[in-house]
Scaffold this active site. Structure first.
Site, PDB file in Angstrom:
ATOM      1  N   ASP A   1       0.862  -1.174   0.000  1.00  0.00           N
ATOM      2  CA  ASP A   1       0.000   0.000   0.000  1.00  0.00           C
ATOM      3  C   ASP A   1       0.902   1.228   0.000  1.00  0.00           C
ATOM      4  OD1 ASP A   1      -2.241   1.635   0.063  1.00  0.00           O
ATOM      5  OD2 ASP A   1      -3.222   0.492   1.643  1.00  0.00           O
ATOM      6  N   TRP A   2       0.323   2.380  -0.272  1.00  0.00           N
ATOM      7  CA  TRP A   2       1.113   3.598  -0.447  1.00  0.00           C
ATOM      8  C   TRP A   2       1.716   4.036   0.892  1.00  0.00           C
ATOM      9  CZ3 TRP A   2      -0.906   1.500  -4.315  1.00  0.00           C
ATOM     10  CH2 TRP A   2      -0.835   2.012  -5.608  1.00  0.00           C
TER      11      TRP A   2
END
Length: 718
Positions: free
Chosen positions: A268-269
């Site tokens: 995920d970011w």
């Protein structure tokens, strides 16, 4: 009894008389046909190996971290395109700061509403529509489906997921994956693993035992893997002491090893902080690959990116070129397997299908809105004088964050109700007591605006509770519509109002479905994919917040990497949702699987093809459902099993099958579902395998977890 008969007569008079009973049909719970990529994994793997030999170390490093926040770099000499990765599960999130975006995208009902349909075929249609819009928008990879299990009702992202039960979630997710990928768009299952709340998610350490991971938190992922999902995104939180995106235990051992995932694993970011661990964990792609030095709260982590550190780490001997090759190969393999070396991602012909997509969105709302309570207030005749008031009447309730989809041609609640009821409906923002008493029916809209990045209280504002109680005192025909992404506390007034409709977030045109249900044009058929507790302290994860901590809203705290680590121990183990309430004998306000209809149904003739099950021979469970009313409608047969005696703690009930059927008035249908040894099994931590113990199992079938209507006994023998 007299009151019940009156309610039945109200409904019968509204809908008219019955026709002749049609012949009986047979409905089976059908397995999904897995997705097969255009180029096999074996062939794409060989091709990727060939390409790797022609790339320098620097070129390979460019592939293993994102570029420009939402892109993966292509390789022009191999005809591998740059890939655009876009959110999310309920439609295409249009990023207005990026060029080349779709001019519009359909705002579908939220996924928890989709789960409320209990209709896997509809999940496939829904996902196909989104995949087609991705193709129209040059989107190669959809960052969905979101599929974390509903553990606590306060989770700000519950609206993005498929409820509390791993079996229901698995059936919806596998069809979603196939629907998206059949369009040529890659589906990304997220967030792996145990991301079950949003409160300081980056600083949360989820402490989960091995059995619980396998029985509750991975079955939906396994279903998606078996359906052919090509990508998985790891979560922000830690799992048993290590951030998921840099955990070899989570990625290599569990996801790729035990669950057998062969596709691309991305972070995920801004969720990984140690480039050595990230590169050696089994992760293939670190996203976004750059930029956290500019984000308040994350800047203290410094330069933690794979792309900017990999060459130095290689020179220092802390990683090997094989590590880089493994990551780059899986990035290349994704494009090759999906056939992107031979075709364009973008296909604008799909822009012509938006009208079809809008119909799918509307049908999803029709099937997913849940009627929780009806004391003879619904359906509402069009000659009644109706007062509409409350929140989200002139604006569309929706969830926020990366999953937000604005939509177009928005139909507000006021628009839809005016179209359905005409001048007999009056909207007053601040009605007087006299306005309430003069109306034949009062419709009150309430709800929450849930959001990624923070959790919301289970309790509604006290002023909302007092308002509803006051209105119900003034008018006995008060209907409450709840717009929310998860359960909210309704205990203070639930038994005072005449009706409750749970509309979740209905999407851009779903208020049409809501108005149709209120008028009776559409018969509600949604069933809760969650349990709604009476009070938050009843729930299994109620104590997840640190002592003295309070919920917050806004992105600042979400990005706060200086917040002390939160250890959240999943002490309830496998007793999540209805498993908890049933086993602990805690009565929820509304049980998992609950949902009313204007029709009535009768369950009969439960039979097993054999009273004994052994080895891998399946047993067929059959029963009949009859629509005993004079109204066409749909019902869901829900099959649960109960292990009568076990050597480990097992829930009182576990969902192992379901089938939604649409029956004309008076019609009878035969339902078929299968049970296997695996359905009777629990995960045995000693043998690291699924284990069924000899003995009796109750086979329980009903239309809600607390409404078992027929049952039988099945005996497992070794």
């Amino acid at each position: 009894m007299k009151y019940l008969l009156t309610c039945i007569m109200c409904t019968l008079l509204f809908f008219g008389c019955a026709d002749k009973k049609p012949d009986m049909k047979t409905f089976k719970e059908e397995p999904v046909k897995p997705f097969s990529p255009p180029v096999s994994y074996e062939e794409s793997s060989k091709k990727a190996d060939e390409f790797l030999t022609q790339l320098s170390v620097e070129e390979k490093i460019e592939l293993i971290g994102g570029h420009n926040w939402f892109f993966v770099k292509g390789v022009e000499k191999f005809n591998i395109p740059q890939l655009y990765l876009s959110d999310a599960t309920q439609g295409v999130h249009i990023r207005k700061d990026l060029s080349g975006q779709l001019e519009k995208s359909t705002a579908f009902p939220c996924p928890i509403l989709l789960a409320s349909t209990w209709n896997p075929d509809l999940s496939k249609q829904y996902a196909t529509s989104i995949g087609e819009q991705c193709r129209a928008g040059d989107i190669a990879v959809l960052l969905g489906p979101g599929m974390n299990i509903y553990r606590v009702s306060q989770n700000g992202r519950n609206f993005e997921y498929f409820g509390e039960d791993p079996y229901l979630a698995g059936r919806m997710v596998e069809n979603y994956v196939v629907g998206v990928q059949n369009t040529g768009t890659v589906a990304t299952m997220k967030h792996f693993l145990a991301n079950n709340h949003e409160f300081h998610r980056r600083m949360t350490n989820a402490i989960v035992d091995e059995r619980t991971i396998h029985e509750i938190y991975t079955p939906a992922f396994k279903a998606g893997i078996d359906a052919g999902a090509m990508a998985v995104m790891t979560s922000y939180n830690m799992v048993n002491g290590e951030w998921a995106g840099q955990s070899k235990t989570v990625i290599t051992n569990l996801l790729k090893g035990q669950l057998g995932f062969k596709g691309l694993v991305m972070s995920d970011w801004w969720s990984v902080w140690d480039p050595v661990k990230t590169i050696t964990s089994g992760l293939d792609l670190e996203m976004p690959g750059e930029g956290n030095m500019d984000i308040p709260g994350l800047e203290i982590m410094g330069d933690v990116y794979v792309r900017s550190n990999a060459k130095r780490l290689l020179d220092e001997g802390k990683i090997t070129e094989n590590d880089i090759d493994r990551m780059a190969k899986n990035v290349l393999k994704l494009s090759i397997a999906m056939g992107l070396t031979e075709r364009e991602v973008k296909d604008e012909s799909f822009l012509n299908k938006f009208t079809e997509h809008e119909k799918v969105a509307l049908n999803t709302a029709r099937e997913g809105i849940v009627l929780l309570r009806n004391e003879c207030v619904l359906p509402v005749s069009k000659d009644k004088k109706i007062l509409l008031t409350g929140d989200f009447v002139e604006e569309l309730a929706r969830g926020g964050g990366s999953a937000e989809v604005e939509g177009y041609d928005i139909v507000t609640m006021l628009d839809a109700f005016k179209a359905e009821f005409g001048d007999n409906l009056t909207y007053i923002e601040n009605p007087t007591n006299e306005d309430f008493t003069e109306a034949d029916v009062v419709i009150v809209s309430i709800g929450t605006l849930d959001n990624e990045g923070w959790d919301k209280p289970f309790e509604l504002p006290e002023e909302t509770n007092e308002k509803i109680k006051n209105i119900s005192t003034l008018n006995g025909n008060t209907l409450v519509i709840v717009n929310a992404g998860g359960g909210v506390e309704m205990t203070p007034w639930a038994n005072d109002v005449a009706g409750i409709l749970y509309s979740w977030y209905v999407g851009q045109n779903g208020n049409i479905a809501l108005a149709e249900i209120v008028s009776g044009k559409t018969n509600p058929s949604g069933k809760l994919p969650i349990s709604i507790e009476k009070q938050f302290s009843d729930s299994p994860g109620a104590n997840y917040l640190p002592e003295g901590a309070e919920l917050y809203a806004g992105w600042a705290e979400d990005m706060n990497m200086q917040y002390p680590q939160i250890d959240v121990e999943y002490k309830e183990g496998v007793l999540v949702g209805y498993r908890w309430y049933e086993t602990k004998k805690i009565q929820p306000l509304y049980a998992f699987g609950h949902g009313l209809s204007y029709a009535t149904f009768e369950f009969n003739d439960l039979q097993l093809s054999s009273a004994i099950i052994k080895d891998e021979e399946p047993v067929t469970v059959t029963l009949t459902i009859t629509n005993t009313s004079e109204i066409d409608g749909a019902e869901v047969a829900q099959l649960y099993i109960q292990d009568v005696e076990a050597s480990v703690i097992r829930p009182v009930k576990e969902l192992k099958g379901f089938k939604k059927v649409f029956l004309a008035k008076g019609e009878t249908a035969l339902i078929e579902m299968e049970l296997t040894k695996k359905d009777l099994s629990f995960y045995d931590v000693d043998s690291k395998s699924w284990k069924a113990e000899p003995g009796d199992f109750k086979i329980l079938v009903g239309n809600a977890s607390d409404k078992i209507l027929v049952e039988a006994t099945l005996t497992y023998v070794e």
